[in-house]
Each structure stands twice: as structure tokens, then as C-alpha cells.
Design a protein around this motif. Structure first.
Motif: not given
Length: 165
Positions: A54-60, A91-98
Motif C-alpha cells: 500500500a505504501r509503495a503504491m501510494a507514493g506513485n 486523499a493526497r498524501t502518501r500516508d492517507t492514500i496508503a
């Protein structure tokens, strides 16, 4: 002294890094072969847990909201993740998206995770892209790795090297 001790020392120095990736046997053998051929290559990821994926995908996704749809084969799992992204434009930040992606993945079986990514089973790893002639040589080596089933140089328009076995 073991035979060919210089080669043994190089492999011993490489193996701890490869071991930490928790790769499946075929992917691990390929990663070692790649590191033998190109010792400076950096393998950035291997087996991933759901939070890691989830974290890897969220950054992209933070850079490209359509990254999932542009990267993954369309199936129930990829569509569910893209639907979450589409339903949460705030949801725009990596943490929120993850966190949002993980909320979707948390109910998945291992089979569902496997349909999304071979990282879950350790049958894939990512490599830091290298430009120029050195990069071209590394890509040739990757494409010749035994057991390779997929090599991506781009995911959703982003330069990401992904090898899958």
C-alpha cells in the motif's frame, strides 16, 4: 581457503542484502545473478506485506491518480483499489492514500493479493533504474534472467523497473 575466494567474498557480501528481500527461490536466484553481473545494481524491493504494498503504491498514486488503472491488469482487486482512489479525491498524501489502500487490501485472501502483485509472494523485485549505456546493459541482463515472466520499465507513466518470476 575456498576455491575462487574473490568470487566467494563478493557473493557473501551480496547475499545479506538479497536475503533481506525475502524472495521466492526463483526470484532470489535471479537477483543474485543480476548482482553478480552488475554489482552496483540496487534492488529496491522484494517481498511486500500489505502495508508495504500500500505504501509503495501510494507514493506513485500521489503523483498520478490513475496510476493503478494505467499499471495493473484490470481485475476485481485493481478496480477496487482504483475505486477507492477515485472515491477519495481529498486523499493526497502518501500516508492517507496508503491507509485507504490498506483498508481495501486488509480483507483480501493470499490469492487476491497474488492477482494484484507478485511482490506479495516474493516472486518480484524492483530495481533502481539506471540511465545510458550502463542501464541498457543491465536491462539486457534482466531480460535474460532465468524464469523471468515480466519486465516492466514503466508503470503508469513512471520510470520503475520491475522484474517478475
Amino acid at each position: 581457503m575456498p576455491p575462487n575466494s574473490a568470487a566467494h567474498d563478493i557473493l557473501s557480501a551480496l547475499e545479506p542484502d538479497i536475503d533481506e528481500l525475502e524472495l521466492a527461490p526463483r526470484a532470489k536466484a535471479a537477483a543474485l545473478a543480476l548482482k553478480r553481473a552488475h554489482p552496483t545494481v540496487i534492488i529496491t524491493s522484494g517481498r511486500r506485506s500489505a502495508p508495504d504494498q500500500a505504501r509503495a503504491m501510494a507514493g506513485n498514486i500521489a503523483r498520478n491518480r490513475q496510476w493503478i488503472a494505467q499499471t495493473y491488469v484490470s481485475h476485481a482487486e485493481s478496480r477496487a483499489l482504483q475505486a477507492w482512489v477515485d472515491a477519495h479525491p481529498q486523499a493526497r498524501t502518501r500516508d492517507t492514500i496508503a491507509a485507504g489502500l490498506l483498508s481495501v487490501m486488509n480483507s483480501w485472501t493470499d490469492a487476491q493479493k497474488g492477482r494484484l502483485s507478485k511482490h506479495f509472494s516474493g516472486e518480484a523485485f524492483d530495481i533502481r533504474p539506471v540511465a545510458g549505456a550502463a542501464g541498457a546493459e543491465i536491462k539486457r541482463t534482466i531480460r535474460a534472467l532465468p524464469g523471468l515472466t515480466k519486465f516492466l520499465e514503466r508503470e503508469g507513466g513512471l520510470i520503475i523497473w520491475h522484474a517478475q518470476f
